[in-house]
Scaffold this motif. Structure first.
Motif: not given
Length: 493
Positions: A119-120, A367-373, A406-407, A413-417
């Motif tokens: 999920y990214c 870049f945007i991704g959801g950190a889970g699991g 952080i959204w 869910t985070y986003m980084v340059d």
């Protein structure tokens, strides 16, 4: 080397693929290998050394000519990033590095891991007035759908690429191409994209876009109306009327409020388009790669016949685009038809002023991704506590040491340059999914309170002593911890 060693096979558990790797070979992701019969990480872990004192001269970020001098480094000057750290799959394993250190007299801990992200994706901001494609148009890489055109922003076009539907929801080739496209973009490589019923564009983080083979130089100074507002005073004494051609809002000085306040006389001009407020017109032409992001090459094509009661022979007109790239000067003949003339010097200066006020065009890749699991389980035995700790700002999240956004809402869910991160921070696994670094820093007592893996905590000096390190530069513009020197360590020392 014995025959038994040569025939040894190691099972990798870093991702769901679970490669069986032969002696001296790497796994499918090229990140793990069978080194002398042991599973080993191929690329190095990046260490950030914080500046020792204010005013100390810093060296360029990841500059290749700066190598480690061999001096012993101090443990309290460092921050361990997750670049090259390894992953936490499967769920029961603590993060590869859980590092304790003292920062400004406070006992801190940083949990370091590389997350596997299905999920990214990436959000791309492209500074250009040119029309790339209609909103929702499919964006392709190597012929495969990898994303779409999304809502445009002021002076920029936006793309949304990746996501689980393209990575795993389509064909095997679509997933493979999408993964490679995202990996290259996040690691700062140039990628050629094609927009359905639109343009071919070369995108590279931190570089100007190349649209249909032409490198973009500048983003617009503003819409047509805003440009009138900024420069009407400079035009007032040198030309009777000005039209700033723009795909979104075309401005007309004589009708605009800025012109009214400067007592600009009506010129009798007629604009083909949908009139909004005075001096502002929508839909003067179709979107394109011509004047002001429209599809026109001849600016006079957006004009109707001048009004005889207001227009006069000899009346002057400047037509210019929002970047100053396109411009033309006209005077009305005896039949009130505009005839092109050489641009007067005083108006050349105003066109140059528009160009001067346009910022350099650039591609921004987020870049945007959801950190889970398994990622959160590698931090704590009770994963939801990590999420709450992040939301409560007790835990600071970085990616490769770089600042993230952080959204709000559920999850992490985070986003980084990507340009603020160390070189080649991203990897992949052939599920397919992207591998991205992420670090969670907090007070040691807060980590214990959220159910952290305390038995796996290592002292920073022990981590640094585990192998050799080498200096590779620093980012002078980022905040802590990236505003400091970088070191990386690994099998090659």
């Amino acid at each position: 080397m014995t025959e038994q060693e040569k025939n040894s096979v190691v099972q990798c558990d870093a991702c769901p693929v679970r490669c069986r790797i032969k002696f001296g070979r790497a796994g499918a992701c090229d990140r793990y290998a069978n080194l002398d019969g042991e599973l080993a990480r191929v690329d190095p872990l990046v260490i950030v050394e914080r500046a020792k004192k204010d005013g100390e001269k810093l060296i360029p970020f990841l500059s290749k000519e700066h190598e480690w001098s061999g001096d012993i480094v101090l443990a309290d000057q460092h921050f361990v990033t997750a670049v090259g750290a390894g992953t936490t799959y499967p769920d029961y394993k603590p993060a590869p590095f859980i590092v304790s250190s003292e920062v400004n007299g406070i006992d801190m801990v940083t949990v370091v891991t590389e997350g596997i992200f299905s999920y990214c994706g990436v959000k791309i901001k492209i500074d250009t007035d040119r029309h790339l494609g209609h909103e929702q148009a499919t964006v392709r890489c190597e012929g495969e759908a990898v994303g779409h055109v999304t809502t445009g922003e002021y002076g920029s076009q936006m793309l949304s690429l990746g996501g689980v539907e393209h990575l795993t929801g389509g064909s095997k080739k679509e997933g493979r191409v999408t993964c490679q496209c995202l990996l290259d973009l996040c690691n700062g490589q140039a990628v050629t994209l094609n927009v359905d019923d639109g343009v071919e564009i070369v995108v590279q983080a931190g570089q100007p876009p190349i649209i249909n083979g032409v490198k973009e130089e500048r983003m617009r100074v503003g819409c047509g109306s805003a440009t009138i507002g900024m420069f009407a005073k400079q035009w007032r004494d040198h030309v009777d009327d000005v039209v700033v051609v723009d795909d979104h809002i075309t401005g007309v000085m004589s009708e605009h409020q800025a012109g009214k306040l400067l007592d600009v006389e009506p010129s009798g001009i007629v604009i083909k388009g949908r009139r909004s407020t005075p001096g502002r017109y929508f839909q003067v032409a179709n979107p394109g790669t011509g004047w002001g992001g429209t599809d026109i090459d001849d600016p006079l094509s957006i004009l109707g016949d001048f009004k005889e009661k207001e227009a006069k022979p000899g009346q002057s007109l400047l037509m210019v685009s929002t970047t100053g790239e396109h411009f033309g000067y006209f005077e009305l003949d005896d039949t009130l038809k505009p005839v092109e003339k050489e641009l007067p010097d005083e108006l050349k200066a105003s066109v140059m002023r528009i160009q001067e006020n346009c910022e350099p065009a650039m591609c921004s890749v987020m870049f945007i991704g959801g950190a889970g699991g398994s990622l959160r389980a590698g931090v704590t035995e009770n994963p939801v506590k990590l999420t709450k700790s992040v939301k409560d700002t007790l835990t600071h999240v970085t990616s490769g040491g770089a600042d993230v956004f952080i959204w709000p809402g559920g999850g992490i869910t985070y986003m980084v340059d990507v340009t603020t991160m160390p070189e080649n921070s991203f990897g992949y696994v052939p599920t397919p999914a992207l591998v991205a670094p992420i670090e969670f820093s907090m007070r040691l007592d807060d980590y214990q309170a959220l159910g952290g893996h305390m038995d796996s905590v290592q002292k920073l000096e022990d981590v640094l002593a585990a192998t050799k390190i080498r200096q590779v530069g620093q980012n002078q513009e980022a905040s802590w911890p990236m505003a400091s020197k970088h070191y990386e360590w690994g099998p090659e020392g």
